[in-house]
Design a protein around this motif. Structure first.
Motif: not given
Length: 119
Positions: A97-119
């Protein structure tokens, strides 16, 4: 006790050169500091600091450990660039309801969340 703010978010890695290629080359972060003979690298992310470090057995990566959410100017462009770079997606783009997200992994498997709040 009162916490003033977050000093930095630290992410353990096993290969600093490979990690820098991801964080600088793929995510586009610019190095703001390098310490411990290059084993600890910091990046400014807005007013915050993100650090990656390969400091040995006392701090190892985990795909279930700490994560960082990076706020994107353009979510769709970021997702397209990550896909072109063949970055592993742990969670494909989704909407809340408040954002767009995706979760990617760096080369070691650490999770990095790609995020964008909605207006």
């Amino acid at each position: 006790m009162k916490i003033k703010n977050i000093a930095f978010v630290g992410i353990p890695v096993t290969d600093i050169k490979r990690a820098r290629e991801f964080y600088e080359g793929v995510l586009g972060l610019e190095k703001s500091g390098e310490f411990m003979e290059g084993k600890w690298v910091e990046y400014n992310a807005g007013k915050d600091t993100l650090a990656i470090a390969d400091i040995g057995d006392q701090w190892k990566p985990s795909d279930q450990g700490i994560s960082v959410a990076l706020e994107m100017e353009d979510f769709d462009t970021a997702i397209a660039e990550l896909k072109r770079a063949n970055v592993h997606f742990d969670a494909e783009p989704f909407e809340t309801p408040v954002c767009h997200m995706a979760v990617v992994q760096d080369p070691d498997g650490n999770k990095v969340i790609i995020h964008k709040l909605k207006s």
